[in-house]
Design a protein around this motif. Structure first.
Motif, PDB file in Angstrom:
ATOM      1  N   UNK A  98      36.850  37.633  23.592  1.00 44.47           N
ATOM      2  CA  UNK A  98      38.217  37.860  23.115  1.00 44.47           C
ATOM      3  C   UNK A  98      38.758  39.177  23.665  1.00 44.47           C
ATOM      4  N   UNK A  99      39.931  39.095  24.293  1.00 46.23           N
ATOM      5  CA  UNK A  99      40.561  40.286  24.867  1.00 46.23           C
ATOM      6  C   UNK A  99      40.019  40.683  26.221  1.00 46.23           C
ATOM      7  N   UNK A 100      39.073  39.903  26.785  1.00 43.03           N
ATOM      8  CA  UNK A 100      38.452  40.230  28.061  1.00 43.03           C
ATOM      9  C   UNK A 100      39.098  39.429  29.200  1.00 43.03           C
ATOM     10  N   UNK A 101      38.619  39.697  30.431  1.00 43.27           N
ATOM     11  CA  UNK A 101      39.061  38.966  31.619  1.00 43.27           C
ATOM     12  C   UNK A 101      37.862  38.223  32.191  1.00 43.27           C
ATOM     13  N   UNK A 102      38.027  36.931  32.445  1.00 42.55           N
ATOM     14  CA  UNK A 102      36.929  36.089  32.931  1.00 42.55           C
ATOM     15  C   UNK A 102      37.310  35.505  34.289  1.00 42.55           C
ATOM     16  N   UNK A 103      36.438  35.671  35.267  1.00 45.96           N
ATOM     17  CA  UNK A 103      36.708  35.185  36.611  1.00 45.96           C
ATOM     18  C   UNK A 103      36.092  33.826  36.882  1.00 45.96           C
ATOM     19  N   UNK A 104      36.710  33.090  37.806  1.00 44.65           N
ATOM     20  CA  UNK A 104      36.189  31.796  38.233  1.00 44.65           C
ATOM     21  C   UNK A 104      36.750  31.495  39.627  1.00 44.65           C
ATOM     22  N   UNK A 105      36.317  30.386  40.213  1.00 43.34           N
ATOM     23  CA  UNK A 105      36.792  30.021  41.547  1.00 43.34           C
ATOM     24  C   UNK A 105      37.992  29.093  41.443  1.00 43.34           C
ATOM     25  N   UNK A 106      39.021  29.401  42.205  1.00 42.05           N
ATOM     26  CA  UNK A 106      40.251  28.615  42.216  1.00 42.05           C
ATOM     27  C   UNK A 106      39.959  27.167  42.596  1.00 42.05           C
ATOM     28  N   UNK A 107      40.496  26.233  41.810  1.00 40.87           N
ATOM     29  CA  UNK A 107      40.348  24.817  42.112  1.00 40.87           C
ATOM     30  C   UNK A 107      39.033  24.210  41.692  1.00 40.87           C
ATOM     31  N   UNK A 112      38.887  24.358  34.419  1.00 37.42           N
ATOM     32  CA  UNK A 112      39.191  23.493  33.282  1.00 37.42           C
ATOM     33  C   UNK A 112      38.271  23.799  32.103  1.00 37.42           C
ATOM     34  N   UNK A 113      36.996  24.059  32.394  1.00 38.06           N
ATOM     35  CA  UNK A 113      36.058  24.364  31.309  1.00 38.06           C
ATOM     36  C   UNK A 113      36.427  25.668  30.615  1.00 38.06           C
ATOM     37  N   UNK A 133      41.484  33.646  38.635  1.00 37.09           N
ATOM     38  CA  UNK A 133      40.898  32.750  39.641  1.00 37.09           C
ATOM     39  C   UNK A 133      40.824  33.450  40.992  1.00 37.09           C
ATOM     40  N   UNK A 134      39.681  33.288  41.671  1.00 37.28           N
ATOM     41  CA  UNK A 134      39.441  33.882  42.984  1.00 37.28           C
ATOM     42  C   UNK A 134      39.302  32.777  44.031  1.00 37.28           C
ATOM     43  N   UNK A 135      39.594  33.119  45.282  1.00 35.19           N
ATOM     44  CA  UNK A 135      39.519  32.116  46.343  1.00 35.19           C
ATOM     45  C   UNK A 135      38.087  31.797  46.741  1.00 35.19           C
ATOM     46  N   UNK A 136      37.128  32.640  46.349  1.00 33.23           N
ATOM     47  CA  UNK A 136      35.724  32.356  46.652  1.00 33.23           C
ATOM     48  C   UNK A 136      34.833  32.893  45.544  1.00 33.23           C
ATOM     49  N   UNK A 149      36.536  42.257  36.414  1.00 34.69           N
ATOM     50  CA  UNK A 149      36.516  41.231  35.373  1.00 34.69           C
ATOM     51  C   UNK A 149      35.273  41.469  34.528  1.00 34.69           C
ATOM     52  N   UNK A 150      35.295  40.945  33.315  1.00 32.31           N
ATOM     53  CA  UNK A 150      34.197  41.192  32.377  1.00 32.31           C
ATOM     54  C   UNK A 150      33.095  40.151  32.463  1.00 32.31           C
ATOM     55  N   UNK A 151      33.434  38.957  32.937  1.00 31.44           N
ATOM     56  CA  UNK A 151      32.461  37.873  33.047  1.00 31.44           C
ATOM     57  C   UNK A 151      32.956  36.900  34.107  1.00 31.44           C
TER      58      UNK A 151
END
Length: 235
Positions: A98-107, A112-113, A133-136, A149-151
């Protein structure tokens, strides 16, 4: 996309990994010559639909939406999405996000998860987290390491090799979502190629070679299905 250890990644400028080892065996079985391209994830699935190449031999999660558009081969691995954090962080449960930033790969499926998890957190606490979201995946992991990002999200099967290559840098937070299957895809018009590749993968599994490669790259064995893995309405 050779940036997804231990499935496929670059080592001294060469593509290596579990998926690459299986691909080499499939190519040998089919008696064809391989021209392998390393491309950004965002262009890979549109590229196979545009017939820019014949086979997507990178880690593609089987989903109902994708299975209606692409011809999936027999799976080669299973995984669950894992949230990771820096090794010196102390988060232990989803509410810590909660209140954090979470990274993932674009597309990716992980977008969705994360959105589903975020919706649940917001319903419970009214807060939730920001998805970046990151490109890689390389960029996303670097952002975790640098504290941008935090996670972030990875396949659960990737944590071991990340920790081996960079001891102490990353650790697990929690797994999210259901167990999913990694597979390869062809154009919907190329079902003959899809079937030929699937037959080769089945030979690799039944010969025991697939489990040898799983032990080599993951340190444990998986039970990979040869039928019943495609959702209803699949190509």
């Amino acid at each position: 996309e050779a940036h997804y250890p231990p499935m496929e990644f670059l080592d001294d400028g060469k593509i290596v990994g579990y998926g690459k080892d299986i691909l080499d065996l499939v190519v040998a079985d089919l008696g064809v010559k391989l021209n392998q391209l390393d491309l950004p994830w965002q262009g890979i699935l549109p590229g196979v639909l545009a017939k820019k190449f014949d086979l997507v031999a990178t880690s593609v999660s089987i989903t109902p939406e994708r299975a209606e558009k692409y011809a999936f081969t027999m799976p080669i691995a299973e995984y669950q999405t894992m949230l990771i954090q820096r090794g010196d962080d102390s988060m232990s449960e989803l509410t810590d996000l909660n209140g954090k930033v979470v990274g993932t790969e674009l597309g990716s499926v992980q977008v969705e998860q994360l959105e589903e998890v975020n919706k649940q957190l917001k319903a419970a606490s009214g807060q939730g987290f920001e998805v970046k979201a990151f490109t890689s995946t390389d960029d996303m992991r670097l952002a975790i390491a640098n504290g941008q990002v935090d996670a972030g999200t990875i396949p659960s099967i990737s944590l071991g090799i990340l920790q081996k290559r960079r001891p102490g840098l990353f650790k697990s937070l929690v797994n999210i979502g259901d167990v999913k299957l990694f597979s390869w895809v062809t154009h919907p018009d190329s079902q003959g190629l899809r079937e030929s590749v699937s037959k080769s993968i089945l030979k690799i599994r039944d010969s025991g070679k697939m489990k040898e490669l799983q032990m080599k790259w993951f340190g444990f064995e998986m039970n990979i299905p040869s039928e019943g893995y495609l959702p209803a309405g699949s190509i």
